[in-house]
Motif scaffolding. Structure first.
Motif, PDB file in Angstrom:
ATOM      1  N   LYS A 203       0.865  -7.271  -7.129  1.00  0.00           N
ATOM      2  CA  LYS A 203       0.781  -7.116  -8.578  1.00  0.00           C
ATOM      3  C   LYS A 203       0.485  -5.662  -8.943  1.00  0.00           C
ATOM      4  O   LYS A 203       1.108  -5.097  -9.850  1.00  0.00           O
ATOM      5  CB  LYS A 203      -0.317  -8.040  -9.112  1.00  0.00           C
ATOM      6  N   GLU A 204      -0.467  -5.036  -8.238  1.00  0.00           N
ATOM      7  CA  GLU A 204      -0.801  -3.640  -8.526  1.00  0.00           C
ATOM      8  C   GLU A 204       0.391  -2.726  -8.280  1.00  0.00           C
ATOM      9  O   GLU A 204       0.628  -1.777  -9.046  1.00  0.00           O
ATOM     10  CB  GLU A 204      -1.980  -3.198  -7.647  1.00  0.00           C
ATOM     11  N   ALA A 205       1.156  -2.997  -7.222  1.00  0.00           N
ATOM     12  CA  ALA A 205       2.312  -2.163  -6.886  1.00  0.00           C
ATOM     13  C   ALA A 205       3.530  -2.489  -7.742  1.00  0.00           C
ATOM     14  O   ALA A 205       4.525  -1.763  -7.690  1.00  0.00           O
ATOM     15  CB  ALA A 205       2.659  -2.354  -5.413  1.00  0.00           C
ATOM     16  N   ASP A 206       3.456  -3.563  -8.527  1.00  0.00           N
ATOM     17  CA  ASP A 206       4.572  -4.021  -9.356  1.00  0.00           C
ATOM     18  C   ASP A 206       5.822  -4.240  -8.497  1.00  0.00           C
ATOM     19  O   ASP A 206       6.926  -3.791  -8.829  1.00  0.00           O
ATOM     20  CB  ASP A 206       4.862  -3.022 -10.487  1.00  0.00           C
TER      21      ASP A 206
ATOM     22  N   HIS B 181       5.792   2.307  -7.865  1.00  0.00           N
ATOM     23  CA  HIS B 181       5.539   1.093  -8.631  1.00  0.00           C
ATOM     24  C   HIS B 181       6.790   0.691  -9.404  1.00  0.00           C
ATOM     25  O   HIS B 181       7.439   1.515 -10.055  1.00  0.00           O
ATOM     26  CB  HIS B 181       4.406   1.308  -9.636  1.00  0.00           C
TER      27      HIS B 181
ATOM     28  N   ALA C  26      -2.707  -9.648  -4.958  1.00  0.00           N
ATOM     29  CA  ALA C  26      -3.295  -8.638  -5.848  1.00  0.00           C
ATOM     30  C   ALA C  26      -2.655  -7.269  -5.616  1.00  0.00           C
ATOM     31  O   ALA C  26      -2.383  -6.520  -6.574  1.00  0.00           O
ATOM     32  CB  ALA C  26      -4.807  -8.558  -5.628  1.00  0.00           C
ATOM     33  N   LEU C  27      -2.392  -6.935  -4.356  1.00  0.00           N
ATOM     34  CA  LEU C  27      -1.711  -5.678  -4.047  1.00  0.00           C
ATOM     35  C   LEU C  27      -0.278  -5.664  -4.574  1.00  0.00           C
ATOM     36  O   LEU C  27       0.203  -4.654  -5.107  1.00  0.00           O
ATOM     37  CB  LEU C  27      -1.702  -5.437  -2.530  1.00  0.00           C
TER      38      LEU C  27
ATOM     39  N   ILE D 130       2.144   1.881  -3.530  1.00  0.00           N
ATOM     40  CA  ILE D 130       1.111   2.479  -4.389  1.00  0.00           C
ATOM     41  C   ILE D 130       0.896   3.942  -4.013  1.00  0.00           C
ATOM     42  O   ILE D 130       0.820   4.822  -4.889  1.00  0.00           O
ATOM     43  CB  ILE D 130      -0.193   1.673  -4.264  1.00  0.00           C
TER      44      ILE D 130
ATOM     45  N   LYS E 255       0.831  -1.210   0.000  1.00  0.00           N
ATOM     46  CA  LYS E 255       0.000   0.000   0.000  1.00  0.00           C
ATOM     47  C   LYS E 255       0.862   1.254   0.000  1.00  0.00           C
ATOM     48  O   LYS E 255       0.540   2.250  -0.666  1.00  0.00           O
ATOM     49  CB  LYS E 255      -0.940  -0.019   1.208  1.00  0.00           C
TER      50      LYS E 255
END
Length: 436
Positions: A264-267, A237, A261-262, A232, A229
């Motif tokens: 992946k979103e944050a790379d 990222h 999932a987090l 992000i 978090k």
């Protein structure tokens, strides 16, 4: 051309190729390149892969295994023993042991390495200082990145943040973190915040030892969600890597899936360290001992960038090792049951393409025209056999320059008669550099 590699197996489903190299970069990949070159190698059908990448190494702690031999082999003992030995570090000894690891890595086809020297009140900045010297010494053999790593914590060890700042000003490349080594969850969160603040100040990437535990019951060992978090929130990222993260392996799918999932979103890149984690993990289990690894399969299937590395070489944390990424990849494949052809290819990617991405060099890496010519020709004839054979590194090429040539001819005598020749590794040596 400066160098042409002839008759190399780049892709198993295509004909043999030639690779032309000019000014340290790949200029062409074609069949039968007709071009004059200063040097040429006839690979005779051998496989070529991108240079191997070690994204997580501790050089100043290497080869301490006989200084104060552990008795129990536990994590607590490893921390205690290493803490005592850290307080006795001497510059020339650190340089000598670090060179042992680097020479092994170069001979085994590693062309880039990210090192995590401890920055703390016990050993001061000796790890950073020696690595800055080694960066220059080995610059023609491999690229070294330096992580300022606060092993002993930040809030728990006042004065460490100032040493971190000093490390970055001296030339360290990456801001490290060890958030679980604080005394409370509040301090763990503040540790993460301080790492991000320092990284933003220096516009530097982040690489943290996120946790190292069999379970996630203690919040300090469950900081991955908070880190993701924070990544992000700060727009970091693709600039954060996390090592170990073993506690994720203890979670049920319904707990794990939102965290993945987090990630992946944050790379965020996840670097598993199987030699250490398999050795130290699950020590308190009395049956069905846990493997102690981050959930590589679940991360891979979700599209998270997963890499692996050697971590430690011959100390209380990891009593084995020779800085060979193919050995570590083979070990990981066994541990996570990645044996199908697709999975074996994925493991090889984790030690090359994914590892390069995890240390921020992905855009200049790989076997493609225009990329930096960091290549390894293996003494095997299918790329898919790299993890099966763990073959000799016949030639290693760094920025278009041959750095390692391995002699690997062995004659087998059958019933007193001389049989045919087989290729085996009989030792490889990096080219001499100024302190070799």
């Amino acid at each position: 051309m400066d160098l042409v590699l002839r008759n190399v197996r780049v892709w198993d489903d295509k004909p043999l190729m030639d690779i032309a190299i000019k000014d340290g970069r790949i200029a062409a990949i074609e069949e039968g390149i007709d071009a004059a070159a200063t040097e040429a190698i006839d690979a005779e059908g051998r496989a070529v892969i991108p240079g191997l990448v070690e994204p997580h190494m501790h050089l100043e702690k290497a080869f301490l295994h006989r200084r104060m031999p552990p008795v129990l082999g536990t994590l607590d003992e490893a921390i205690r023993v290493t803490g005592i030995l850290k307080g006795k570090q001497e510059r020339n000894d650190v340089l000598a042991r670090s060179r042992q690891v680097l020479d092994m890595a170069v001979a085994n086809g590693t062309t880039a390495l990210r090192a995590h020297p401890d920055v703390d009140l016990i050993q001061g900045l000796i790890g950073v200082e020696t690595l800055l010297e080694l960066q220059g010494e080995y610059k023609d053999l491999l690229d070294i990145q330096i992580v300022a790593f606060p092993q002993e914590g930040l809030l728990k060890s006042p004065g460490t943040l100032e040493l971190m700042e000093q490390s970055m000003k001296m030339g360290a490349d990456v801001v490290g973190g060890c958030p679980y080594n604080e005394l409370s969850w509040e301090d763990t969160m503040r540790h993460v915040d301080m790492v991000f603040e320092t990284a933003q100040k220096h516009d530097a990437p982040i690489d943290m030892h996120a946790d190292f535990s069999d379970e996630a019951k203690d919040q300090r060992f469950a900081a991955t969600t908070y880190i993701a978090k924070k990544t992000i929130e700060t727009g970091y990222h693709g600039r954060v890597s996390l090592g170990h993260v073993t506690s994720l392996g203890s979670l049920e799918p319904e707990q794990l899936d939102p965290i993945i999932a987090l990630l992946k979103e944050a790379d965020i890149s996840m670097v598993t360290l199987p030699a250490t984690d398999l050795y130290l993990g699950g020590r308190n289990d009395t049956k069905n001992r846990r493997r102690g690894l981050t959930p590589v399969r679940s991360l891979y299937e979700a599209g998270v960038n997963v890499a692996y590395s050697s971590n430690n070489i011959r100390n209380a944390f990891t009593p084995f090792g020779k800085a060979d990424m193919l050995v570590i990849g083979n070990m990981l494949a066994h541990a996570i049951s990645f044996g199908t052809p697709v999975h074996q290819a994925a493991i090889l990617d984790m030690g090359t393409i994914n590892a390069a991405r995890s240390i921020g060099i992905g855009d200049n890496y790989g076997i493609a025209v225009g990329r930096q010519a960091d290549l390894v020709i293996l003494d095997t004839y299918q790329v898919a056999d790299a993890l099966l054979d763990m073959p000799a590194r016949s030639w290693v090429i760094k920025r278009g320059r041959i750095t390692v040539v391995t002699e690997h001819k062995c004659t087998i005598h059958r019933n007193g008669c001389c049989g045919h020749d087989h290729a085996h590794d009989h030792g490889s040596q990096p080219e001499k550099h100024n302190n070799a």
